[in-house]
Design a protein around this motif. Structure first.
Motif, PDB file in Angstrom:
ATOM      1  N   VAL A  39      12.298  -0.162 -11.789  1.00 28.03           N
ATOM      2  CA  VAL A  39      12.417  -0.730 -10.667  1.00 28.03           C
ATOM      3  C   VAL A  39      11.913   0.430  -9.635  1.00 28.03           C
ATOM      4  O   VAL A  39      11.467   0.280  -8.646  1.00 28.03           O
ATOM      5  N   GLN A  40      12.528   1.535  -9.839  1.00 26.01           N
ATOM      6  CA  GLN A  40      12.429   2.858  -8.906  1.00 26.01           C
ATOM      7  C   GLN A  40      10.852   2.970  -9.093  1.00 26.01           C
ATOM      8  O   GLN A  40      10.194   3.457  -8.131  1.00 26.01           O
ATOM      9  N   LEU A  41      10.304   3.092 -10.082  1.00 26.49           N
ATOM     10  CA  LEU A  41       8.859   3.497 -10.487  1.00 26.49           C
ATOM     11  C   LEU A  41       8.115   2.184  -9.549  1.00 26.49           C
ATOM     12  O   LEU A  41       7.091   2.684  -8.580  1.00 26.49           O
ATOM     13  N   GLN A  42       8.543   0.819  -9.632  1.00 29.78           N
ATOM     14  CA  GLN A  42       7.812  -0.089  -8.684  1.00 29.78           C
ATOM     15  C   GLN A  42       8.068   0.276  -7.148  1.00 29.78           C
ATOM     16  O   GLN A  42       6.916   0.046  -6.629  1.00 29.78           O
ATOM     17  N   LEU A  43       9.066   0.593  -7.248  1.00 32.28           N
ATOM     18  CA  LEU A  43       9.283   0.905  -5.467  1.00 32.28           C
ATOM     19  C   LEU A  43       8.431   1.950  -4.907  1.00 32.28           C
ATOM     20  O   LEU A  43       7.849   1.994  -3.769  1.00 32.28           O
ATOM     21  N   LEU A  44       8.290   3.177  -5.872  1.00 29.51           N
ATOM     22  CA  LEU A  44       7.411   4.207  -5.561  1.00 29.51           C
ATOM     23  C   LEU A  44       6.055   3.773  -5.601  1.00 29.51           C
ATOM     24  O   LEU A  44       5.420   4.254  -4.314  1.00 29.51           O
ATOM     25  N   TYR A  45       5.629   2.872  -6.415  1.00 30.96           N
ATOM     26  CA  TYR A  45       4.270   2.548  -6.395  1.00 30.96           C
ATOM     27  C   TYR A  45       3.995   1.737  -5.146  1.00 30.96           C
ATOM     28  O   TYR A  45       2.938   1.700  -4.698  1.00 30.96           O
ATOM     29  N   GLN A  46       4.909   0.659  -4.845  1.00 32.73           N
ATOM     30  CA  GLN A  46       4.768  -0.265  -3.550  1.00 32.73           C
ATOM     31  C   GLN A  46       4.613   0.765  -2.401  1.00 32.73           C
ATOM     32  O   GLN A  46       3.940   0.490  -1.726  1.00 32.73           O
ATOM     33  N   ARG A  47       5.527   1.499  -2.241  1.00 29.93           N
ATOM     34  CA  ARG A  47       5.557   2.667  -1.080  1.00 29.93           C
ATOM     35  C   ARG A  47       4.419   3.358  -1.001  1.00 29.93           C
ATOM     36  O   ARG A  47       3.714   3.744   0.143  1.00 29.93           O
ATOM     37  N   GLU A  48       3.498   3.798  -2.108  1.00 32.03           N
ATOM     38  CA  GLU A  48       2.633   4.522  -2.250  1.00 32.03           C
ATOM     39  C   GLU A  48       1.316   3.520  -1.751  1.00 32.03           C
ATOM     40  O   GLU A  48       0.372   3.922  -1.046  1.00 32.03           O
ATOM     41  N   GLN A  49       1.362   2.277  -2.179  1.00 29.86           N
ATOM     42  CA  GLN A  49       0.122   1.502  -1.881  1.00 29.86           C
ATOM     43  C   GLN A  49       0.666   0.997  -0.293  1.00 29.86           C
ATOM     44  O   GLN A  49      -0.654   0.958   0.324  1.00 29.86           O
ATOM     45  N   GLU A  50       1.579   0.981   0.251  1.00 29.99           N
ATOM     46  CA  GLU A  50       1.835   0.739   1.705  1.00 29.99           C
ATOM     47  C   GLU A  50       1.402   1.998   2.599  1.00 29.99           C
ATOM     48  O   GLU A  50       0.571   1.980   3.590  1.00 29.99           O
ATOM     49  N   ASN A  51       1.652   3.133   2.019  1.00 31.25           N
ATOM     50  CA  ASN A  51       1.131   4.362   2.694  1.00 31.25           C
ATOM     51  C   ASN A  51      -0.257   4.342   2.735  1.00 31.25           C
ATOM     52  O   ASN A  51      -0.885   4.814   3.680  1.00 31.25           O
ATOM     53  N   LYS A  52      -0.911   4.100   1.377  1.00 35.60           N
ATOM     54  CA  LYS A  52      -2.495   3.902   1.524  1.00 35.60           C
ATOM     55  C   LYS A  52      -3.043   2.989   2.388  1.00 35.60           C
ATOM     56  O   LYS A  52      -3.951   3.260   2.995  1.00 35.60           O
ATOM     57  N   SER A  53      -2.394   1.891   2.402  1.00 39.54           N
ATOM     58  CA  SER A  53      -2.941   0.845   3.282  1.00 39.54           C
ATOM     59  C   SER A  53      -2.725   1.338   4.647  1.00 39.54           C
ATOM     60  O   SER A  53      -3.564   1.271   5.585  1.00 39.54           O
ATOM     61  N   LEU A  54      -1.666   2.119   5.123  1.00 41.54           N
ATOM     62  CA  LEU A  54      -1.562   2.589   6.619  1.00 41.54           C
ATOM     63  C   LEU A  54      -2.531   3.449   6.823  1.00 41.54           C
ATOM     64  O   LEU A  54      -3.194   3.641   7.902  1.00 41.54           O
ATOM     65  N   ASN A  55      -2.592   4.462   5.698  1.00 41.55           N
ATOM     66  CA  ASN A  55      -3.884   5.418   5.979  1.00 41.55           C
ATOM     67  C   ASN A  55      -4.862   5.033   6.342  1.00 41.55           C
ATOM     68  O   ASN A  55      -5.964   5.509   6.972  1.00 41.55           O
ATOM     69  N   ASP A  56      -5.348   3.825   5.348  1.00 43.48           N
ATOM     70  CA  ASP A  56      -6.567   3.302   5.661  1.00 43.48           C
ATOM     71  C   ASP A  56      -6.828   2.715   6.990  1.00 43.48           C
ATOM     72  O   ASP A  56      -7.890   2.827   7.567  1.00 43.48           O
ATOM     73  N   GLN A  57      -5.794   1.797   7.511  1.00 44.96           N
ATOM     74  CA  GLN A  57      -5.778   1.388   8.857  1.00 44.96           C
ATOM     75  C   GLN A  57      -5.843   2.615   9.639  1.00 44.96           C
ATOM     76  O   GLN A  57      -6.514   2.429  10.817  1.00 44.96           O
ATOM     77  N   LEU A  58      -5.355   3.494   9.684  1.00 52.33           N
ATOM     78  CA  LEU A  58      -5.473   4.446  10.538  1.00 52.33           C
ATOM     79  C   LEU A  58      -6.761   5.485  10.787  1.00 52.33           C
ATOM     80  O   LEU A  58      -7.323   5.619  11.752  1.00 52.33           O
ATOM     81  N   GLN A  59      -7.510   5.375   9.472  1.00 56.33           N
ATOM     82  CA  GLN A  59      -8.607   6.016   9.368  1.00 56.33           C
ATOM     83  C   GLN A  59      -9.794   4.795   9.862  1.00 56.33           C
ATOM     84  O   GLN A  59     -10.728   5.301  10.875  1.00 56.33           O
ATOM     85  N   ASP A  60      -9.360   3.830   9.718  1.00 55.09           N
ATOM     86  CA  ASP A  60     -10.347   2.646  10.220  1.00 55.09           C
ATOM     87  C   ASP A  60     -10.354   2.655  11.886  1.00 55.09           C
ATOM     88  O   ASP A  60     -11.220   2.652  12.625  1.00 55.09           O
ATOM     89  N   ALA A  61      -8.933   2.831  12.256  1.00 50.13           N
ATOM     90  CA  ALA A  61      -8.912   2.854  13.827  1.00 50.13           C
ATOM     91  C   ALA A  61      -9.435   3.867  14.399  1.00 50.13           C
ATOM     92  O   ALA A  61      -9.917   4.031  15.554  1.00 50.13           O
ATOM     93  N   ALA A  62      -9.313   5.088  13.545  1.00 52.32           N
ATOM     94  CA  ALA A  62      -9.920   6.402  14.256  1.00 52.32           C
ATOM     95  C   ALA A  62     -11.464   6.335  14.229  1.00 52.32           C
ATOM     96  O   ALA A  62     -12.020   6.974  15.067  1.00 52.32           O
ATOM     97  N   ASN A  63     -11.987   5.764  13.359  1.00 54.94           N
ATOM     98  CA  ASN A  63     -13.323   5.499  13.280  1.00 54.94           C
ATOM     99  C   ASN A  63     -13.934   4.624  14.292  1.00 54.94           C
ATOM    100  O   ASN A  63     -14.961   4.931  14.986  1.00 54.94           O
TER     101      ASN A  63
END
Length: 212
Positions: free
Chosen positions: A116-140
């Motif tokens: 469960v903790q690994l799944q939470l870490l993976y989920q948070r990692e994907q959320e962070n990746k999605s946020l970073n992608d959105q920030l990068q798109d917004a910056a572009n």
């Protein structure tokens, strides 16, 4: 029974150490890759883990089996040695089976927690990746928008400069034409003045000749 309790505590301690070590390794790896781990990682659990230990009636079964063959007197109970040893062996087997079952249950429980903790870490990692992608798109998008605005502004400035240059050229032409007209007028007036002066001089000369 004391030895069995100590064995149970030892196995539980080993499982806790193993789970703690695995979690430490996972967190260390995520920290090395991402730099920091969000502090609210466990605030939204995916599922709840509960653990219930089965409690077999070992003592009751042992007592029941032991009292299947005994001799009773007013003050004592007498058991056959072979029957007593057999009952003890059954008790030992039941106790070991219970400890193995508890060990397996503890292992499964903590493995589920780790998963469960690994799944939470993976989920948070994907959320962070999605946020970073959105920030990068917004910056572009912002960079493109800024570039377009700068291009529009530069075009407007160039048009204004071109218009000013044309206006300056027109003013220069107008000034040159006015200057040329003034020169022509001054020359004409000068020529007329010289002609009139010459005529007056010639007339004066003629009059002097008449009286001389």
């Amino acid at each position: 029974m004391k030895q069995l309790e100590l064995l149970e505590m030892h196995m539980i301690g080993e499982i806790e150490k193993k789970v703690s070590k695995e979690l430490t390794l996972v967190l260390a790896e995520r920290s090395r890759e991402e730099g920091t781990i969000p502090t609210d990682l466990w605030k939204k659990p995916i599922m709840k883990e509960s653990f219930t230990i089965a409690k077999p009636h070992i003592a009751e079964e042992f007592s029941k089996a032991l009292f299947e063959d005994f001799t009773e007197t007013p003050s004592t109970y007498t058991f056959n040695k072979g029957h007593f040893d057999k009952s003890i062996l059954k008790l030992e087997s039941a106790a070991m089976a219970r400890e193995r079952s508890n060990y397996d249950n503890y292992s499964m429980y903590y493995e589920n927690l780790l998963r469960v903790q690994l799944q939470l870490l993976y989920q948070r990692e994907q959320e962070n990746k999605s946020l970073n992608d959105q920030l990068q798109d917004a910056a572009n998008n912002l960079d493109v928008e800024v570039q377009c605005q700068l291009a529009d502004k530069s075009h407007d400035l160039l048009m204004e400069i071109t218009a000013l240059r044309a206006h300056i050229a027109e003013m220069r032409g107008t000034l040159m034409n006015q200057e040329q007209e003034i020169r022509e007028k001054v020359r004409e007036e000068y020529d007329n003045l010289v002609h009139n002066l010459y005529t007056a001089t010639f007339e004066l000369k003629s009059k002097f000749e008449m009286y001389s």
